[in-house]
Design a protein around this motif. Structure first.
Motif, PDB file in Angstrom:
ATOM      1  N   ALA A  56       0.838  -1.214   0.000  1.00 22.60           N
ATOM      2  CA  ALA A  56       0.000   0.000   0.000  1.00 22.60           C
ATOM      3  C   ALA A  56       0.867   1.256   0.000  1.00 22.60           C
ATOM      4  O   ALA A  56       0.577   2.234  -0.721  1.00 22.60           O
ATOM      5  CB  ALA A  56      -0.923  -0.011   1.219  1.00 22.60           C
ATOM      6  N   VAL A  57       1.929   1.231   0.775  1.00 19.93           N
ATOM      7  CA  VAL A  57       2.836   2.384   0.800  1.00 19.93           C
ATOM      8  C   VAL A  57       3.496   2.563  -0.556  1.00 19.93           C
ATOM      9  O   VAL A  57       3.641   3.677  -1.058  1.00 19.93           O
ATOM     10  CB  VAL A  57       3.888   2.220   1.932  1.00 19.93           C
ATOM     11  N   MET A  58       3.896   1.450  -1.186  1.00 20.24           N
ATOM     12  CA  MET A  58       4.531   1.529  -2.505  1.00 20.24           C
ATOM     13  C   MET A  58       3.560   2.112  -3.538  1.00 20.24           C
ATOM     14  O   MET A  58       3.919   2.984  -4.316  1.00 20.24           O
ATOM     15  CB  MET A  58       4.988   0.143  -2.953  1.00 20.24           C
ATOM     16  N   PHE A 114       0.915   4.003  -2.975  1.00 19.94           N
ATOM     17  CA  PHE A 114       0.689   5.412  -2.641  1.00 19.94           C
ATOM     18  C   PHE A 114       1.835   6.271  -3.161  1.00 19.94           C
ATOM     19  O   PHE A 114       1.612   7.323  -3.763  1.00 19.94           O
ATOM     20  CB  PHE A 114       0.551   5.573  -1.116  1.00 19.94           C
ATOM     21  N   PHE A 115       3.062   5.824  -2.954  1.00 20.98           N
ATOM     22  CA  PHE A 115       4.230   6.553  -3.438  1.00 20.98           C
ATOM     23  C   PHE A 115       4.214   6.659  -4.955  1.00 20.98           C
ATOM     24  O   PHE A 115       4.497   7.723  -5.523  1.00 20.98           O
ATOM     25  CB  PHE A 115       5.507   5.858  -2.948  1.00 20.98           C
ATOM     26  N   LEU A 116       3.868   5.583  -5.647  1.00 23.46           N
ATOM     27  CA  LEU A 116       3.825   5.619  -7.113  1.00 23.46           C
ATOM     28  C   LEU A 116       2.729   6.542  -7.635  1.00 23.46           C
ATOM     29  O   LEU A 116       2.907   7.239  -8.641  1.00 23.46           O
ATOM     30  CB  LEU A 116       3.640   4.202  -7.663  1.00 23.46           C
ATOM     31  N   VAL A 117       1.583   6.566  -6.970  1.00 24.45           N
ATOM     32  CA  VAL A 117       0.492   7.461  -7.382  1.00 24.45           C
ATOM     33  C   VAL A 117       0.921   8.917  -7.205  1.00 24.45           C
ATOM     34  O   VAL A 117       0.721   9.753  -8.092  1.00 24.45           O
ATOM     35  CB  VAL A 117      -0.795   7.149  -6.585  1.00 24.45           C
ATOM     36  N   ILE A 118       1.531   9.243  -6.071  1.00 31.37           N
ATOM     37  CA  ILE A 118       2.002  10.613  -5.828  1.00 31.37           C
ATOM     38  C   ILE A 118       3.085  10.978  -6.839  1.00 31.37           C
ATOM     39  O   ILE A 118       3.093  12.088  -7.385  1.00 31.37           O
ATOM     40  CB  ILE A 118       2.527  10.752  -4.379  1.00 31.37           C
ATOM     41  N   LEU A 119       3.999  10.050  -7.098  1.00 30.87           N
ATOM     42  CA  LEU A 119       5.083  10.306  -8.038  1.00 30.87           C
ATOM     43  C   LEU A 119       4.561  10.542  -9.449  1.00 30.87           C
ATOM     44  O   LEU A 119       5.065  11.394 -10.179  1.00 30.87           O
ATOM     45  CB  LEU A 119       6.057   9.120  -8.025  1.00 30.87           C
ATOM     46  N   SER A 120       3.526   9.827  -9.853  1.00 28.96           N
ATOM     47  CA  SER A 120       2.973  10.027 -11.190  1.00 28.96           C
ATOM     48  C   SER A 120       2.055  11.247 -11.262  1.00 28.96           C
ATOM     49  O   SER A 120       1.887  11.833 -12.329  1.00 28.96           O
ATOM     50  CB  SER A 120       2.230   8.773 -11.646  1.00 28.96           C
ATOM     51  N   ALA A 121       1.447  11.648 -10.146  1.00 27.48           N
ATOM     52  CA  ALA A 121       0.545  12.800 -10.155  1.00 27.48           C
ATOM     53  C   ALA A 121       1.293  14.123 -10.024  1.00 27.48           C
ATOM     54  O   ALA A 121       0.767  15.171 -10.420  1.00 27.48           O
ATOM     55  CB  ALA A 121      -0.478  12.677  -9.033  1.00 27.48           C
ATOM     56  N   ALA A 122       2.497  14.105  -9.502  1.00 28.18           N
ATOM     57  CA  ALA A 122       3.242  15.348  -9.287  1.00 28.18           C
ATOM     58  C   ALA A 122       3.481  16.128 -10.585  1.00 28.18           C
ATOM     59  O   ALA A 122       3.244  17.340 -10.621  1.00 28.18           O
ATOM     60  CB  ALA A 122       4.556  15.059  -8.561  1.00 28.18           C
TER      61      ALA A 122
END
Length: 110
Positions: free
Chosen positions: A5-7, A9-17
């Protein structure tokens, strides 16, 4: 399970930035074209001056206080010259009084 889940979440934030940064640049350009004042958020540096440069933080506080300090209002005992050419003249003592008409200059000269 938590690690996955943390991974994600990190990937979603990284792609949305990048999308957020593109939208922010577009919105800033749009506001400037309209003539609006664009202000930048300064919350990221909040507290930096307080810790590392206290004199700068104090200077900022003094500057902000001076921005909201109103000019002194004229009082009835100020005498002639308070209203000149339809404008209220407030003399603070920082500059010599400036006469705007020939009659006022003669009155100031004596």
């Amino acid at each position: 399970m938590i690690g996955a889940a943390v991974m994600w979440f990190f990937l979603v934030i990284l792609s949305a930035a990048p999308l957020w940064f593109c939208w922010y640049a577009w919105d800033t350009a749009r506001r400037r074209r309209r003539g609006e004042a664009v202000s930048r958020p300064s919350g990221g540096s909040f507290g930096f001056d307080e810790v590392w440069r206290p004199s700068a933080a104090e200077a900022q506080a003094v500057w902000e206080a001076e921005q909201i300090t109103p000019a002194p209002a004229p009082i009835p005992g100020d005498g002639p010259g308070v209203i000149a050419d339809g404008r209220i003249v407030i003399e603070t003592g920082l500059r010599p009084p400036r006469a705007t008409t020939a009659d006022q200059r003669r009155n100031l000269e004596g």
